[in-house]
Every structure is written in C-alpha cells, then in structure tokens.
Design a protein around this motif. Sequence first.
Motif: not given
Ligand code: PLP
Length: 389
Positions: A110, A150, A181-182, A201, A214, A334
């Motif tokens: 990011t 995040e 994502t987390f 993610s 994705g 993860l």
């Molecule tokens: N956001 C977070 C919190 C991530 O951990 C990741 C990848 O590890 C991403 C975005 C990026 O996603 P991608 O690997 O699917 O492009």
Amino acid sequence: MPHRHGFGTRAVHAGQHPDPTTGAVMPPIYMTSTFAQESPGVSKGPPDMPYDYSRAANPTRTVLEANLASLEHSTHAIAFSSGCAALAALLHTLQSGDHVVLGDDVYGGTFRVFERVFKQFGIGYTQADVTDVSAVERAMTPATKLVWLETPTNPLLKIADIAAIAKLTRSRGARLAVDNTFATPYLQAPLALGADVVCHSATKYLGGHSDIIGGALITSDDALAKDLHFYQKAVGAVPSPFDCFLLLRSTKTLHLRMARHCESAMHIARHLEKHTSVEHVIYPGLASHPQHDLAKRQMCGGYGGMISLVVKGGLGPAKRVLERVEIFTLAESLGGVESLIEHPGIMTHASIPADLRAARGIHDGLIRLSIGVEDPADLIADLDQALAG
Ligand code: PLP
C-alpha cells in the motif's frame, strides 16, 4: 437479501438465486469475454450495467459484488483483480495536487502504491499515527481529499477510532477509506461507523483458502460507486469469472472461519504472553494492548486471527523460529485456513525503507502470525518447539 438478516444468512445467500434457465443452485461461472446483442447497443443484464463485454460487467462478478455489498451493509461493491488494484482505482478518483493522509502502519505494498506510483502524478501524502485523531488532523491540509487507514494495522495491529476519524474527515470535506482486510465485515462495520468506502484484499480472509488474489471497494455513496465502476472498466483490473466464483464459495463460510480464527488467536496470544522467549505480544484482544478498550467497542465477536510478537534476542532468534516451525508455513499473506508465519521486516514490509520501519516499531525481532483453523493445541506445540530452539 435484506440487511436485516443475520451475517451468516447474508454470507450464504446474498446476491444469489437459483439460475432461472437450469435451476442450478450455485451461480454459474460465465467464462465468456463477450455477449450476443439483440440489436446494436441492446444487451441483456442490468440496465445500468449491461452485459456487453466482461471487463465492463460479467454475471458471476455481479453476484459476487452483490454478496460483498450485503456483507458490508452497503449498496455497491466493485470487485478487482487484487487489493492493490482496488486501492489504485480509488486513487484514480483523485487529481494532481490532491493530498492523502495515510496511516503510518500499513501493508508495505500500500505504501509502495502511494510512494512509487501515484506520487509521480502529483498526489502527495503524509503518514500519521491513526491511533491519535489529533495526529490525523495535524497531517491534513486544505488539499486533503482522502484519509486512508487500516485497523487493525499491518503488522503492528494498532486500532484506529473509525467513528472519530470519520467525524473529522466529514467536517473537512475529505473521504475516509478503511482497509477492512484484517477485521473483515464479520468483526467490523466501517461504513456504519461513518467511513465512506471500505477496501479489501480479498486474497486474505474473504478468499480464506490462499488460492486466489482479489480485491474490492465497497461504498454506499452512489456518485463514488459510479466513478469506481468507471475506473474498474476503464483501467480494467477485473477478477476472472472463475476467481469470482471461488470468492463466492469462500464468503459462504466467512462467519464460521472468522469465529474459529478469533477463538484460536486469543488462546494462542494468551499462551505466548507467558512465554519466556517472547518479549512482547501484540493482539487487540489482550488487556495489555494499548487500544484494547477501543477494539472491544469497535469490533464485535472477536479480535481477528492476526498476532504479532517480538522474540527476545532480535533477528537471529526470530529467524530460527521461522525456520523451525512445522505446522505454520513460512510465507507471505494471511487469512487462510492454514496458519502462516512471516518476518515483516524481510518479507511483507521490505518495500518500506529500513529507517522508517525501525522508527515505526517494525523491529528485527518482530514476527507476524496468521492463525488458521487447525487445532490450537497443535499450533501452540509447534510454536513452543520453534521458540525452544
Ligand atoms: N491491504 C492489506 C491490509 C494487505 O495485507 C494487503 C496484502 O497483503 C493488501 C491490502 C494488498 O492486497 P493484494 O495482495 O490482494 O493486492
């Protein structure tokens, strides 16, 4: 599927109906790049997004997007071929001269998109500690159009107060984007707390099986959704129909997997906290976590499956743990059913310069665990034998 239904019901059913022509219960994988038109410019499909070419719209993707929107209690989801592609699509809505406040603890990739891709097009950014609302406010300028954060952060698992930061961004005419994502929508609902857009993610917990890459952006803002659909089609980083199908298969069990990830992670974090080879454990569910009370308020049903820990002795001992584990796999990423272990400084966050990493607390002894759905007793035994070495 109405939002009043519970999470599990929406996870299994939202966006999905038996196929009208065959009765197939599962959504077909429409492996087609193009669609027959009845007359020039007259296509089947939703009037606002007709099926004329699969980069623009594909029926399997339509089902996935409806499912993801429902999980985030929202009206629009826009699916991408990766989480980074989703982030890039959101940044395409900005213009040269615009400014972004970026959390100071974000996924290395990011950071790389901001620093190495969009900065050259005149989109500036300032990083700020998102656990401190006043630090976010100080980082904002009259040109700030977006705050990107995040929570929990990657890899230090810091917690940001989404509602307080949303109030700030709204008062300053900026948008708030939360990378969920987390936590996943099972644990945290950023849009309900005032965020404008959620990013995923989908490679991680939404996918859940470490077999696809994705991404997705989810929003209830009609104008923003229209722009994002435009960039999805114009720039073209779309997921394949097969990946959409796999993701749909995975979101059906998101609630089951997340409950297990959370339960096991809590158990393992408590165990590691007492371990003599461990200097420090970072897990939002522990009372020792600096933002534990906020996490308790903001996340519901658990604290996620990610644990970070600092091993006594720094890089050497940390590396030995990573080499000695047998059930945990030493790998980036993860959120899958299998447990993973990694070293952020050398692996996922290597794209952040070493001095910045050290200043932010990403030390050489830091290890990140993604707790899978194996038996927690086996995972604890594996970590114990690796730490004993
Ligand atoms: N956001 C977070 C919190 C991530 O951990 C990741 C990848 O590890 C991403 C975005 C990026 O996603 P991608 O690997 O699917 O492009």
